[in-house]
Design a protein around this motif. Sequence first.
Motif, PDB file in Angstrom:
ATOM      1  N   GLU A 168       0.796  -1.224   0.000  1.00  0.00           N
ATOM      2  CA  GLU A 168       0.000   0.000   0.000  1.00  0.00           C
ATOM      3  C   GLU A 168       0.832   1.279   0.000  1.00  0.00           C
ATOM      4  O   GLU A 168       0.412   2.297  -0.537  1.00  0.00           O
ATOM      5  CB  GLU A 168      -0.937   0.008   1.215  1.00  0.00           C
ATOM      6  N   HIS A 169       1.994   1.264   0.626  1.00  0.00           N
ATOM      7  CA  HIS A 169       2.859   2.441   0.676  1.00  0.00           C
ATOM      8  C   HIS A 169       3.646   2.490  -0.632  1.00  0.00           C
ATOM      9  O   HIS A 169       4.569   1.708  -0.849  1.00  0.00           O
ATOM     10  CB  HIS A 169       3.802   2.331   1.885  1.00  0.00           C
ATOM     11  N   LYS A 170       3.271   3.409  -1.527  1.00  0.00           N
ATOM     12  CA  LYS A 170       3.788   3.364  -2.891  1.00  0.00           C
ATOM     13  C   LYS A 170       5.309   3.461  -2.958  1.00  0.00           C
ATOM     14  O   LYS A 170       5.947   2.793  -3.779  1.00  0.00           O
ATOM     15  CB  LYS A 170       3.128   4.451  -3.736  1.00  0.00           C
ATOM     16  N   TYR A 171       5.912   4.305  -2.132  1.00  0.00           N
ATOM     17  CA  TYR A 171       7.367   4.445  -2.180  1.00  0.00           C
ATOM     18  C   TYR A 171       8.046   3.173  -1.684  1.00  0.00           C
ATOM     19  O   TYR A 171       8.976   2.658  -2.318  1.00  0.00           O
ATOM     20  CB  TYR A 171       7.810   5.649  -1.349  1.00  0.00           C
ATOM     21  N   LEU A 181      10.497  10.415  -4.842  1.00  0.00           N
ATOM     22  CA  LEU A 181       9.666  10.829  -3.721  1.00  0.00           C
ATOM     23  C   LEU A 181       9.394  12.329  -3.823  1.00  0.00           C
ATOM     24  O   LEU A 181      10.303  13.117  -4.118  1.00  0.00           O
ATOM     25  CB  LEU A 181      10.391  10.518  -2.411  1.00  0.00           C
ATOM     26  N   VAL A 182       8.136  12.725  -3.584  1.00  0.00           N
ATOM     27  CA  VAL A 182       7.747  14.132  -3.680  1.00  0.00           C
ATOM     28  C   VAL A 182       6.964  14.527  -2.430  1.00  0.00           C
ATOM     29  O   VAL A 182       6.017  13.836  -2.042  1.00  0.00           O
ATOM     30  CB  VAL A 182       6.873  14.396  -4.933  1.00  0.00           C
ATOM     31  N   ASP A 183       7.383  15.620  -1.810  1.00  0.00           N
ATOM     32  CA  ASP A 183       6.621  16.188  -0.698  1.00  0.00           C
ATOM     33  C   ASP A 183       5.786  17.339  -1.238  1.00  0.00           C
ATOM     34  O   ASP A 183       6.319  18.408  -1.537  1.00  0.00           O
ATOM     35  CB  ASP A 183       7.578  16.705   0.383  1.00  0.00           C
ATOM     36  N   PRO A 184       4.471  17.147  -1.386  1.00  0.00           N
ATOM     37  CA  PRO A 184       3.652  18.206  -1.989  1.00  0.00           C
ATOM     38  C   PRO A 184       3.586  19.470  -1.135  1.00  0.00           C
ATOM     39  O   PRO A 184       3.213  20.532  -1.644  1.00  0.00           O
ATOM     40  CB  PRO A 184       2.275  17.552  -2.127  1.00  0.00           C
ATOM     41  N   PHE A 185       3.942  19.367   0.135  1.00  0.00           N
ATOM     42  CA  PHE A 185       3.874  20.513   1.031  1.00  0.00           C
ATOM     43  C   PHE A 185       5.217  21.233   1.156  1.00  0.00           C
ATOM     44  O   PHE A 185       5.330  22.205   1.897  1.00  0.00           O
ATOM     45  CB  PHE A 185       3.374  20.066   2.412  1.00  0.00           C
ATOM     46  N   LEU A 222       4.390  10.199  -4.955  1.00  0.00           N
ATOM     47  CA  LEU A 222       5.381   9.547  -5.794  1.00  0.00           C
ATOM     48  C   LEU A 222       5.245  10.089  -7.215  1.00  0.00           C
ATOM     49  O   LEU A 222       4.144  10.133  -7.761  1.00  0.00           O
ATOM     50  CB  LEU A 222       5.165   8.039  -5.793  1.00  0.00           C
ATOM     51  N   ALA A 223       6.377  10.537  -7.766  1.00  0.00           N
ATOM     52  CA  ALA A 223       6.448  10.832  -9.197  1.00  0.00           C
ATOM     53  C   ALA A 223       6.976   9.576  -9.869  1.00  0.00           C
ATOM     54  O   ALA A 223       7.971   8.996  -9.421  1.00  0.00           O
ATOM     55  CB  ALA A 223       7.362  12.014  -9.464  1.00  0.00           C
ATOM     56  N   GLU A 224       6.305   9.153 -10.937  1.00  0.00           N
ATOM     57  CA  GLU A 224       6.614   7.844 -11.505  1.00  0.00           C
ATOM     58  C   GLU A 224       6.626   7.919 -13.028  1.00  0.00           C
ATOM     59  O   GLU A 224       5.707   8.459 -13.645  1.00  0.00           O
ATOM     60  CB  GLU A 224       5.547   6.853 -11.029  1.00  0.00           C
ATOM     61  N   GLN A 225       7.669   7.362 -13.596  1.00  0.00           N
ATOM     62  CA  GLN A 225       7.802   7.291 -15.047  1.00  0.00           C
ATOM     63  C   GLN A 225       6.600   6.587 -15.665  1.00  0.00           C
ATOM     64  O   GLN A 225       6.112   5.596 -15.130  1.00  0.00           O
ATOM     65  CB  GLN A 225       9.083   6.524 -15.383  1.00  0.00           C
TER      66      GLN A 225
END
Length: 427
Positions: free
Chosen positions: A100-103, A122-126, A202-205
């Motif tokens: 469940e935890h995508k990273y 990994l992306v922190d939107p905040f 998550l940014a993903e190709q």
Amino acid sequence: MKKHICVIGIDDFNFEMLNAFEEAEDYKYHSILNVSDLQHRKEYSIQNLLEKAISEIDALDVSPDAIIGFWNFPVTCLTPLAARHYNLPGLPLNALIKCEHKYLSRTEQKKVLPDAVPEFNLVDPFDNQPFDSVEIEFPFWLKPMVSFASQLCYKVHDRKEFDEAVSEIKKRIHRFADPFNYVLKQAEIPDIIKDIDGYYCLAEQTISGKQCTVEGYVYDGDVGFTGVFDSRRHPDHETFFSYEYPSSLDREITDEMKQMSETLLKSIGYDNSSFNIEYFYDEKTDDIRLLEINPRISQSHSDSFNKVDGAPNHKPLVEVALGKEPEFPHRDGKFEVAAKFYYRVFEDGRVSNIPSGEDLENIRDEIPGMRIKIWVEKGTRLSELYDQDSYSYKLASVYLGAQTKDELYEKRDRCFDMLNFKIEPLQ
């Protein structure tokens, strides 16, 4: 003596599937929590839902022999937590987190299937500058750390779309992040995600090709497979259009996907639960790429399994939960092929008409074996619906069986033509 099986979030469709195989005569199903507790909510409290589920189970006059669920998040988390509480067979919580935890899931996948995993960041939107952590070229997918049904998942083609997606995610990510963070606290999480909670993305190709899903179960460490589906997207949109069974891919390709699935599941300690794993196969390069692991059966597959094989995927789900080695039939159904099709629209509006009971009876008379689920009501504004993907609005799910693919598509077209949906544009 009947076995007592507690079912988290049962509805009419799943109750029918749970009784669609011979062994069900030996089971007594107990409904735990209402579907309304688990779907289309503004917010979810895993702690409150778990406490309510335990209270309802304790109120029964029998002890449970198994606890099952088949819905997406939050049920994927509730079921193993409840099973653990009663010391019943169930998915280990650490294995659940690795799905469940995508990273964490991508990190674990890359250890054993490095060539099948797309690039990810990994992306922190905040963060003040969330784009600074992205090293993947456009276009790429931006996804919350946990989600379902492609909610808050955006394919971004440039910086403007990235910023718009981040803005939208920040407004709504709490709906998934807060309950998931509670689950993380119940597990012994690896150090790698100690500070990476449900508020990350998550940014993903992007990956492409023919999408398909391998479904099966793990019983006492042994992996079994029930079937492989083709997952087809709408030709003009990033949204699912159908799930078709059996897969049209060559046997050697699906066998390789099964071997990859077994390697992955064993590596993350997946056990005593059903699963479905999504892949892409690129015919040009002969590459297989892994999309994600879903720690549950796919309800979208259930009717098709029943039509083609003679039993739904609920059968092994129940048997594994009872600590029993599953037995699943093969091609014992009434149809050679089957599918679930989505009736979708892509613009906001208000529903002014839905198919009547008479309309649906007429379709069933003309197309034997047809099953339909209407997802909207008259007067519904589409943009106010919960649990839609980021690109469309789901009006109905249609389940069909046939003897050939051509016949299947002819039935689909006839059925869609007869559905009397009307959507009025907004003023």
